[in-house]
Design a protein around this motif. Structure first.
Motif, PDB file in Angstrom:
ATOM      1  N   ARG A   1       0.824  -1.206   0.000  1.00 36.49           N
ATOM      2  CA  ARG A   1       0.000   0.000   0.000  1.00 36.49           C
ATOM      3  C   ARG A   1       0.859   1.257   0.000  1.00 36.49           C
TER       4      ARG A   1
ATOM      5  N   HIS B   1       1.429  -8.651  -4.819  1.00 32.12           N
ATOM      6  CA  HIS B   1       1.282  -7.282  -4.316  1.00 32.12           C
ATOM      7  C   HIS B   1       2.180  -6.297  -5.047  1.00 32.12           C
TER       8      HIS B   1
ATOM      9  N   ALA C   1       0.020  -5.199  -7.788  1.00 39.10           N
ATOM     10  CA  ALA C   1      -0.956  -4.208  -7.330  1.00 39.10           C
ATOM     11  C   ALA C   1      -0.297  -2.841  -7.149  1.00 39.10           C
TER      12      ALA C   1
ATOM     13  N   GLU D   1       0.226  -1.233 -10.459  1.00 38.63           N
ATOM     14  CA  GLU D   1      -1.027  -0.727 -11.005  1.00 38.63           C
ATOM     15  C   GLU D   1      -1.358   0.636 -10.391  1.00 38.63           C
ATOM     16  N   GLU D   2      -1.159   0.742  -9.080  1.00 36.88           N
ATOM     17  CA  GLU D   2      -1.434   2.006  -8.406  1.00 36.88           C
ATOM     18  C   GLU D   2      -0.490   3.107  -8.892  1.00 36.88           C
TER      19      GLU D   2
ATOM     20  N   ARG E   1       3.469  -6.213 -15.172  1.00 39.11           N
ATOM     21  CA  ARG E   1       2.329  -6.782 -14.434  1.00 39.11           C
ATOM     22  C   ARG E   1       1.852  -8.063 -15.116  1.00 39.11           C
TER      23      ARG E   1
ATOM     24  N   TYR F   1       1.566 -11.659 -13.240  1.00 40.25           N
ATOM     25  CA  TYR F   1       0.330 -12.435 -13.127  1.00 40.25           C
ATOM     26  C   TYR F   1       0.462 -13.780 -13.843  1.00 40.25           C
TER      27      TYR F   1
ATOM     28  N   ALA G   1      -6.899 -10.823 -13.774  1.00 40.65           N
ATOM     29  CA  ALA G   1      -6.037  -9.681 -14.067  1.00 40.65           C
ATOM     30  C   ALA G   1      -5.385  -9.843 -15.440  1.00 40.65           C
TER      31      ALA G   1
END
Lengths: 655, 98
Positions: A505, A534, A537, A540-541, A583, A587, A611
């Motif tokens: 995060r 993660h 993720a 992606e952010e 990514r 995946y 994804a």
């Protein structure tokens, strides 16, 4: 257990006053067979405010040694360093046990031997350096204590401590007591103080037939207790065949453990000199003398080299950088490793021996014949499979009965604060988090979390502490520093798996790098899986943020204020297409290798499939998936019917 | 939303443009009433009467309204554009055609 044999003179003393039966008779007010906190406090008051020991009704047996079939008794007896004038007796070892756990041995009544030699850690200290009576750090890691009695190996008579500075156990035990940083006592004060405690005169009487407290007797009793701490009941001992042939495979070992054993005994090339056992000699797995294992070219702490002694090997120019490691029994429990606790895990230790050995002029023979090119590092060059096998083998040396043995446990009835076990690293971490929640002062707490991570580098709590900093101080320099430390020191920790969701995060370049390195180098499948998922993720952010920033450059000052300069610059130059292909690769790897790994939203496999479909079929620039279904009137039609026209596809509904 | 969409459809009636919907309503009869009342003048797929219908599942749509712009070759070109930006994007895609 062997038959009970007591060498204590029956009823010739009143150490019975401190037997379990006697103390329960006096203080167990509610007769429930134990002392609760209130009863403990009244006991404490009755003894003038000091903690006293509660001893078994009949002296525990410290003298019988049950030997596993693979151990040859004459050979073991030859290794025994028990001096003729201090044979171990049950009463002597009992007194030694009380001394070992007594904080009265330190100047300000804060530190016992057991404060830095924790039974649950194989009598070692999980902290890199121990903390002395005034809060100062010691210079070396407190080693595990086991089988100290059998130290004379192959006609060597090595000394005690990492640098062998004590010739005998009797000498050794008095040194930490008098060390200015560790316990800070003088022997005169010690004798006076112990003689004034109610439980010692009877214990000395039982052990030495007179109640007189002397330094010689203190040393003898402690040495007896240490000699009684023998461990020959690990899985290794149960599996090894009679006669002590360690070379052949053990039936009870797994294939991996047998591979580890053959590497340990015979070395990766089948040369005994390259086997670990050449220096860590079975069945005690202790060393014959201090040696140099190439931790550095120049040692900050010269070990045996600091003592004024001739080289302990005629082929070595000096004793610089030589240390005598403790027995490897229970080694899985005694992290961190080496004299300065520099290695937090066994993985790091094995990595050192595989590829990290410095060509020091005093280097042990095992590595010497591997001629280095211009100071290149030496080592046994082990494969990942061999490393894992060696670690599996080392785990077979753990003796769970030893670390749970009541004969070696704390005998004191502790009341109030003293009743609390020293907190574990995990407990310290939890209380830090709670303290912070009550009074959130980052300037005060960030250094304390860093300190916890340094002090307990070997404990998963170190990972927790660093993760706390990364996530609670996000986008600040300390977050970056903590992420770097995780990458540099804790990459092999299994704990990272659970931390990945939180870590990701924080989409900083430092966390991105940490996760990327973990996907490549973690030995744990769970960590590689979580880090991959993660990291995807996080990327992606980053793409989303980069898109926003590109669309509305006016937001840059606000982005910079929240995310910091480093990340903002990173976003400004982010290659969104490249990130998308990264990514996709992540995946694809997850869909192939980590399907069953758990996430908050179910197994990773299905999420990765989804994804991948989104990246390959639903992102801008891709051919739209066909739609072939009925309209609201039940008439079937297809999206591709409209090829040649611009289609605005609107998902809508009322609810 | 509907007035904007209606006017788009009307304004671009003579252009190579079509608005297609994927509807997630539960009650087909009620939906037909709505189509009439709101004068909804574009065709929609019926997605099994559920916001988790097969089309939305395949397209991974969880929010409504969600808009995709697909060019004349069937390539997804824009996602989640709104208002003036939406109009501009549509014009740009139409302008690409000969």
């Amino acid at each position: 257990m062997a038959a009970f044999v007591s060498l204590a003179p029956a009823a010739a003393d009143d150490s019975d006053r401190f037997s379990r039966a006697a103390l329960l008779a006096r203080f167990d007010a509610d007769k429930d067979g134990q002392l609760d906190e209130r009863e403990r406090r009244s006991l404490r008051e009755a003894f003038g405010g000091i903690d006293v020991p509660m001893l078994p009704d009949r002296a525990a047996d410290y003298t019988a040694t049950r030997l596993p079939v693979h151990v040859n008794r004459p050979a073991l007896d030859a290794a025994d360093n028990t001096p003729p004038d201090n044979p171990t007796s049950n009463a002597g070892a009992t007194l030694g046990r009380v001394l070992f756990y007594d904080t009265s041995l330190s100047r300000n009544h804060t530190i016992a031997c057991a404060s830095c030699h924790l039974q649950r850690a194989g009598f070692s200290d999980p902290r890199r350096f121990s903390v002395g009576f005034q809060g100062g750090q010691t210079k070396r890691n407190a080693m595990g204590l086991v089988n100290l009695r059998y130290s004379n190996i192959r006609s060597h008579r090595p000394g005690f401590f990492w640098d062998e500075r004590a010739a005998t156990l009797e000498d050794q035990v008095l040194m930490p007591i008098q060390d200015a940083g560790e316990m800070g006592m003088t022997l005169d004060d010690l004798e006076r103080r112990l003689a004034g405690l109610p439980y010692y005169p009877p214990l000395f009487e039982a052990a030495f037939r007179s109640p007189r407290v002397t330094r010689e007797r203190i040393s003898q009793a402690l040495a007896q207790f240490l000699r009684s701490m023998t461990s020959l009941h690990s899985r290794f001992d149960r599996a090894a065949p009679a006669g002590g042939d360690y070379a052949a495979d053990f039936n009870e070992f797994s294939e991996q453990e047998n591979l580890g054993k053959s590497l340990f005994i015979g070395g990766p090339d089948g040369t005994l000199e390259h086997g670990c056992a050449h220096c860590h000699v079975p069945p005690t797995f202790a060393m014959t003398r201090a040696m140099n294992n190439g931790l550095a070219l120049k040692y900050a702490d010269p070990g045996l080299g600091a003592l004024d002694r001739p080289p302990n090997d005629p082929f070595d120019p000096s004793n610089d950088g030589k240390f005598k490691a403790p027995s490897l029994r229970n080694v899985a429990l005694t992290a961190p490793y080496m004299h300065d606790g520099r290695f937090a895990t066994l993985e790091q230790v094995i990595d050192h021996y595989s590829d990290g050995v410095h060509p020091h002029e005093n280097l042990a023979l095992a590595f010497e014949d591997r001629d280095p090119a211009n100071g290149a590092k030496l080592g046994l060059r082990l494969t990942a499979k061999q490393k894992a096998a060696l670690i599996a083998f080392l785990h077979t040396l753990t003796d769970d009965t030893f670390v749970a043995d009541a004969r070696f446990a704390d005998p004191f009835v502790r009341a109030g604060d003293a009743a609390k076990q020293p907190p574990t690293a995990g407990e310290k971490y939890k209380s830090l988090v709670e303290e912070f929640a009550a009074d959130p002062q980052p300037a005060e707490f960030v250094p304390r979390f860093f300190q916890l991570a340094e002090e307990y580098a070997a404990d998963p709590a170190a990972v927790d502490a660093l993760v706390w900093i990364v996530t609670n101080r996000r986008y600040r320099p300390e977050s970056t520093r903590a992420a770097r430390m995780l990458e540099e020191r804790h990459l092999k920790s299994e704990r990272l798996a659970a931390a990945c969701p939180q870590l990701a995060r924080v989409v900083s370049p430092a966390v991105e790098r940490l996760l990327r390195t973990a996907t490549e180098k973690s030995p744990h499948t769970a960590v590689r899986a979580q880090a991959s998922f993660h990291l995807a993720a996080l990327l992606e952010e980053q793409s989303r943020l980069a898109g926003q920033l590109a669309k509305d450059p006016g937001t840059k000052p606000r982005v910079e204020q929240y995310y910091g300069k480093e990340l903002t610059q990173h976003l400004a130059v982010l290659d969104v297409k490249k990130v998308e292909s990264q990514r996709e690769q992540l995946y694809a790897q997850i869909a192939k290798s980590f399907r069953d790994a758990p996430t908050r939203d179910g197994p990773m496999g299905e999420l990765a499939d989804k994804a991948l479909f989104a990246i390959r079929h639903l992102s801008i620039g891709r051919q739209a998936p066909e739609i072939d279904a009925e309209d609201t009137d039940g008439v079937r039609f297809k999206l591709s019917d409209y090829r040649g026209k611009v289609v605005m596809l609107s998902f809508w509904g009322h609810w | 939303m509907y007035p904007h969409e209606r006017s788009l459809v009307n304004r671009l009636a003579n252009k190579p443009f079509v608005l297609l919907g994927v509807n997630s309503d539960a009650d087909r009869e009620k939906l037909k009433e709505t189509l009439a009342i709101e004068q909804i003048n574009w065709r929609s797929w019926w997605d099994d009467g559920s916001p988790n219908g097969p089309i939305q599942t395949q397209w991974q749509v969880t929010l409504r309204p969600t808009i995709h712009l697909i060019d004349a070759h069937g390539i997804i070109r824009y996602k989640n554009v709104q208002e003036a930006e939406l109009d501009e994007a549509i014009e740009a895609l139409i302008a690409e055609l000969p």
